[in-house]
Design a protein around this motif. Structure first.
Motif, PDB file in Angstrom:
ATOM      1  N   LEU A  68       0.757  -1.146   0.131  1.00  0.00           N
ATOM      2  CA  LEU A  68      -0.458   0.422  -0.343  1.00  0.00           C
ATOM      3  C   LEU A  68       1.144   1.286  -0.402  1.00  0.00           C
ATOM      4  O   LEU A  68       0.798   2.223  -0.537  1.00  0.00           O
ATOM      5  CB  LEU A  68      -0.647   0.138   1.428  1.00  0.00           C
ATOM      6  CG  LEU A  68      -1.602   1.140   1.306  1.00  0.00           C
ATOM      7  CD1 LEU A  68      -3.126   0.868   0.423  1.00  0.00           C
ATOM      8  CD2 LEU A  68      -3.162   0.484   2.730  1.00  0.00           C
ATOM      9  N   LYS A  69       1.918   1.483   0.618  1.00  0.00           N
ATOM     10  CA  LYS A  69       3.203   1.920   0.929  1.00  0.00           C
ATOM     11  C   LYS A  69       3.255   2.239  -0.690  1.00  0.00           C
ATOM     12  O   LYS A  69       3.867   3.829  -1.005  1.00  0.00           O
ATOM     13  CB  LYS A  69       3.828   1.952   1.906  1.00  0.00           C
ATOM     14  CG  LYS A  69       4.800   2.780   1.772  1.00  0.00           C
ATOM     15  CD  LYS A  69       5.632   2.770   2.995  1.00  0.00           C
ATOM     16  CE  LYS A  69       7.200   3.486   3.101  1.00  0.00           C
ATOM     17  NZ  LYS A  69       6.978   4.829   1.941  1.00  0.00           N
ATOM     18  N   GLN A  70       3.841   1.454  -1.073  1.00  0.00           N
ATOM     19  CA  GLN A  70       4.644   1.607  -2.137  1.00  0.00           C
ATOM     20  C   GLN A  70       3.620   1.968  -3.454  1.00  0.00           C
ATOM     21  O   GLN A  70       3.862   3.530  -3.835  1.00  0.00           O
ATOM     22  CB  GLN A  70       5.322   0.329  -2.427  1.00  0.00           C
ATOM     23  CG  GLN A  70       5.333  -0.278  -1.845  1.00  0.00           C
ATOM     24  CD  GLN A  70       6.711  -1.914  -2.055  1.00  0.00           C
ATOM     25  OE1 GLN A  70       6.673  -2.146  -3.517  1.00  0.00           O
ATOM     26  NE2 GLN A  70       6.902  -2.236  -1.150  1.00  0.00           N
ATOM     27  N   TYR A  71       2.854   2.121  -3.468  1.00  0.00           N
ATOM     28  CA  TYR A  71       1.464   2.125  -4.270  1.00  0.00           C
ATOM     29  C   TYR A  71       1.550   3.695  -4.027  1.00  0.00           C
ATOM     30  O   TYR A  71       1.296   4.147  -4.929  1.00  0.00           O
ATOM     31  CB  TYR A  71       0.489   1.042  -4.471  1.00  0.00           C
ATOM     32  CG  TYR A  71      -1.267   1.883  -5.014  1.00  0.00           C
ATOM     33  CD1 TYR A  71      -0.726   1.747  -6.337  1.00  0.00           C
ATOM     34  CD2 TYR A  71      -2.110   2.749  -4.688  1.00  0.00           C
ATOM     35  CE1 TYR A  71      -2.214   1.492  -7.573  1.00  0.00           C
ATOM     36  CE2 TYR A  71      -2.997   3.031  -5.882  1.00  0.00           C
ATOM     37  CZ  TYR A  71      -3.167   2.344  -6.890  1.00  0.00           C
ATOM     38  OH  TYR A  71      -3.928   3.186  -7.855  1.00  0.00           O
ATOM     39  N   LEU A  72       1.054   3.907  -3.249  1.00  0.00           N
ATOM     40  CA  LEU A  72       0.220   5.145  -2.857  1.00  0.00           C
ATOM     41  C   LEU A  72       2.395   5.930  -3.231  1.00  0.00           C
ATOM     42  O   LEU A  72       2.106   7.605  -3.805  1.00  0.00           O
ATOM     43  CB  LEU A  72       0.926   6.105  -1.764  1.00  0.00           C
ATOM     44  CG  LEU A  72       0.655   6.827  -0.732  1.00  0.00           C
ATOM     45  CD1 LEU A  72      -0.279   7.926  -2.233  1.00  0.00           C
ATOM     46  CD2 LEU A  72       0.138   7.160   0.868  1.00  0.00           C
ATOM     47  N   ASP A  73       3.058   5.946  -2.408  1.00  0.00           N
ATOM     48  CA  ASP A  73       4.446   6.293  -3.352  1.00  0.00           C
ATOM     49  C   ASP A  73       4.082   6.504  -4.920  1.00  0.00           C
ATOM     50  O   ASP A  73       5.260   7.994  -5.408  1.00  0.00           O
ATOM     51  CB  ASP A  73       5.970   6.061  -3.288  1.00  0.00           C
ATOM     52  CG  ASP A  73       5.698   6.185  -1.295  1.00  0.00           C
ATOM     53  OD1 ASP A  73       5.079   6.636  -0.730  1.00  0.00           O
ATOM     54  OD2 ASP A  73       6.579   5.317  -0.552  1.00  0.00           O
ATOM     55  N   GLN A  74       4.664   5.097  -5.322  1.00  0.00           N
ATOM     56  CA  GLN A  74       4.121   5.619  -6.755  1.00  0.00           C
ATOM     57  C   GLN A  74       3.323   6.428  -7.317  1.00  0.00           C
ATOM     58  O   GLN A  74       3.784   7.544  -8.324  1.00  0.00           O
ATOM     59  CB  GLN A  74       4.629   3.918  -7.383  1.00  0.00           C
ATOM     60  CG  GLN A  74       4.369   4.069  -9.432  1.00  0.00           C
ATOM     61  CD  GLN A  74       4.956   2.381  -9.239  1.00  0.00           C
ATOM     62  OE1 GLN A  74       4.807   1.736  -8.583  1.00  0.00           O
ATOM     63  NE2 GLN A  74       4.763   2.614 -10.636  1.00  0.00           N
ATOM     64  N   THR A  75       2.212   6.486  -6.645  1.00  0.00           N
ATOM     65  CA  THR A  75       1.247   6.676  -7.891  1.00  0.00           C
ATOM     66  C   THR A  75       1.073   8.372  -7.192  1.00  0.00           C
ATOM     67  O   THR A  75       1.256   9.375  -8.088  1.00  0.00           O
ATOM     68  CB  THR A  75      -0.463   6.801  -7.626  1.00  0.00           C
ATOM     69  OG1 THR A  75      -0.496   5.118  -7.839  1.00  0.00           O
ATOM     70  CG2 THR A  75      -1.378   6.786  -8.459  1.00  0.00           C
ATOM     71  N   ALA A  76       1.421   8.814  -6.053  1.00  0.00           N
ATOM     72  CA  ALA A  76       1.834   9.753  -5.847  1.00  0.00           C
ATOM     73  C   ALA A  76       2.802  10.757  -6.539  1.00  0.00           C
ATOM     74  O   ALA A  76       2.687  12.011  -6.992  1.00  0.00           O
ATOM     75  CB  ALA A  76       2.274  10.797  -4.052  1.00  0.00           C
ATOM     76  N   GLN A  77       4.159  10.565  -6.733  1.00  0.00           N
ATOM     77  CA  GLN A  77       4.817  11.047  -7.397  1.00  0.00           C
ATOM     78  C   GLN A  77       4.463  10.926  -9.307  1.00  0.00           C
ATOM     79  O   GLN A  77       4.646  11.974  -9.662  1.00  0.00           O
ATOM     80  CB  GLN A  77       6.287   9.819  -7.563  1.00  0.00           C
ATOM     81  CG  GLN A  77       7.261  10.683  -8.494  1.00  0.00           C
ATOM     82  CD  GLN A  77       8.550   9.442  -8.401  1.00  0.00           C
ATOM     83  OE1 GLN A  77       8.359   8.649  -8.052  1.00  0.00           O
ATOM     84  NE2 GLN A  77       9.649   9.736  -8.805  1.00  0.00           N
ATOM     85  N   GLU A  78       3.612   9.882 -10.157  1.00  0.00           N
ATOM     86  CA  GLU A  78       3.113  10.108 -11.251  1.00  0.00           C
ATOM     87  C   GLU A  78       2.238  11.244 -11.115  1.00  0.00           C
ATOM     88  O   GLU A  78       2.274  11.746 -12.266  1.00  0.00           O
ATOM     89  CB  GLU A  78       2.625   8.908 -11.842  1.00  0.00           C
ATOM     90  CG  GLU A  78       3.641   8.054 -11.423  1.00  0.00           C
ATOM     91  CD  GLU A  78       2.467   6.481 -12.059  1.00  0.00           C
ATOM     92  OE1 GLU A  78       1.531   6.022 -11.778  1.00  0.00           O
ATOM     93  OE2 GLU A  78       3.538   5.171 -12.022  1.00  0.00           O
ATOM     94  N   GLU A  79       2.242  11.649 -10.038  1.00  0.00           N
ATOM     95  CA  GLU A  79       0.062  12.499 -10.359  1.00  0.00           C
ATOM     96  C   GLU A  79       0.665  13.536  -9.948  1.00  0.00           C
ATOM     97  O   GLU A  79       0.067  14.816  -9.738  1.00  0.00           O
ATOM     98  CB  GLU A  79      -0.844  12.009  -9.462  1.00  0.00           C
ATOM     99  CG  GLU A  79      -1.621  10.944  -9.842  1.00  0.00           C
ATOM    100  CD  GLU A  79      -2.241  11.241 -11.519  1.00  0.00           C
ATOM    101  OE1 GLU A  79      -2.181  12.191 -11.535  1.00  0.00           O
ATOM    102  OE2 GLU A  79      -2.723   9.664 -11.967  1.00  0.00           O
ATOM    103  N   GLU A  80       1.972  14.129  -9.321  1.00  0.00           N
ATOM    104  CA  GLU A  80       2.663  15.214  -9.436  1.00  0.00           C
ATOM    105  C   GLU A  80       2.341  15.650  -8.018  1.00  0.00           C
ATOM    106  O   GLU A  80       1.839  16.872  -7.410  1.00  0.00           O
ATOM    107  CB  GLU A  80       2.924  16.209 -10.181  1.00  0.00           C
ATOM    108  CG  GLU A  80       3.844  15.666 -11.327  1.00  0.00           C
ATOM    109  CD  GLU A  80       3.775  16.571 -12.483  1.00  0.00           C
ATOM    110  OE1 GLU A  80       2.780  17.906 -12.226  1.00  0.00           O
ATOM    111  OE2 GLU A  80       4.770  16.803 -13.191  1.00  0.00           O
TER     112      GLU A  80
END
Length: 271
Positions: A68-80
């Motif tokens: 869950l943490k990895q998904y949040l980090d990755q998605t937040a980075q993609e969405e700036e």
């Protein structure tokens, strides 16, 4: 008109830790109209990410479940989106310094809180049902301590209460008939406390001295002590409960003996 600023707090537990940290930071930005939205026990964060993107918000999170943490980090980075991990840096420091890996289990703080409240409840129970104040506590107790005066019943009750055990204690006095409830509970839930006559005589004399009373009072009289101890032993034998000799033992030592007995009974399926 300025757009209202939002901070989304996301946690796979209650989220109290993250909220306290965010509020502490907000105190340094007086005059700002900032809204806090807390999402606890999160399992899906897509909606929160979408809202954060639309509102140009910050996400502050305490998530320990790795996927869950990895998904949040990755998605937040993609969405700036600015997503701040409030827990991992400190956990990493602990792990590196103490050479120990974290459990990575959510809701452990809540478990600690539950243990705390159980202890508080047990202490309140020990106070309410101390020294035979209310016999109704006998059936509700995890453990009942019986014995003559000055056999450490009260301090033992309080010590065991801090181990989350609800303990009632009943004084045994020849002139007072013991409550019927004592003979209806499982015998392993009752502990008899005994002491040598000489040691009890010393303790009671010291007690009288502290109260400013004559040491020759009946309370510390050897014959009276022998009578009380004999009476108490008969009651304990009638109940069939385990007996612990407290002579020369600190409260902590006696408590450990009792806890060991309870542990053995639990392993045998008695409690």
């Amino acid at each position: 008109m300025n757009k209202r600023k939002i901070v989304y707090i996301v946690s796979d537990s209650v989220g109290e830790t993250a909220e306290l940290m965010v509020k502490a930071v907000l105190t340094q930005f007086s005059g700002e109209d900032i809204e806090i939205q807390n999402t606890s026990y999160v399992e899906n964060i897509d909606n929160i990410i979408a809202e954060a993107r639309c509102n140009e918000a910050i996400i502050a999170y305490t998530i320990v479940i790795p996927p869950l943490k990895q998904y949040l980090d990755q998605t937040a980075q993609e969405e700036e989106i600015v997503a701040i991990d409030l827990m991992t840096p400190l956990m990493s420091a602990f792990s590196q310094t103490f050479n120990k890996e974290p459990n990575l289990q959510p809701r452990l703080t809540r478990k600690l809180d539950d243990n705390y409240f159980r202890r508080v409840e047990a202490v309140e129970f020990a106070v309410k049902y101390d020294d035979g104040q209310d016999f109704r506590g006998i059936k509700r107790a995890d453990l009942v301590l019986i014995g003559v005066s000055r056999t450490s019943k009260t301090p033992l009750s309080m010590y065991l209460a801090h181990k989350s055990l609800k303990v009632a204690n009943i004084p045994l006095v020849p002139e007072v008939t013991p409550p019927d409830e004592l003979f209806t509970i499982p015998k392993n839930k009752c502990i008899g406390l005994v002491i040598t006559p000489d040691r009890l005589n010393e303790i009671r004399k010291e007690r009288l001295k502290n109260l400013g009373l004559a040491s020759q009072a009946n309370y510390a009289n050897v014959d009276r002590i022998l009578e009380e101890l004999d009476y108490a032993e008969k009651i304990m034998k009638r109940i069939g409960c385990p007996i612990v000799n407290v002579s020369g033992k600190a409260v902590e030592e006696t408590a450990e003996v009792i806890l060991s007995m309870l542990k053995k009974d639990k392993m045998k399926g008695y409690v």
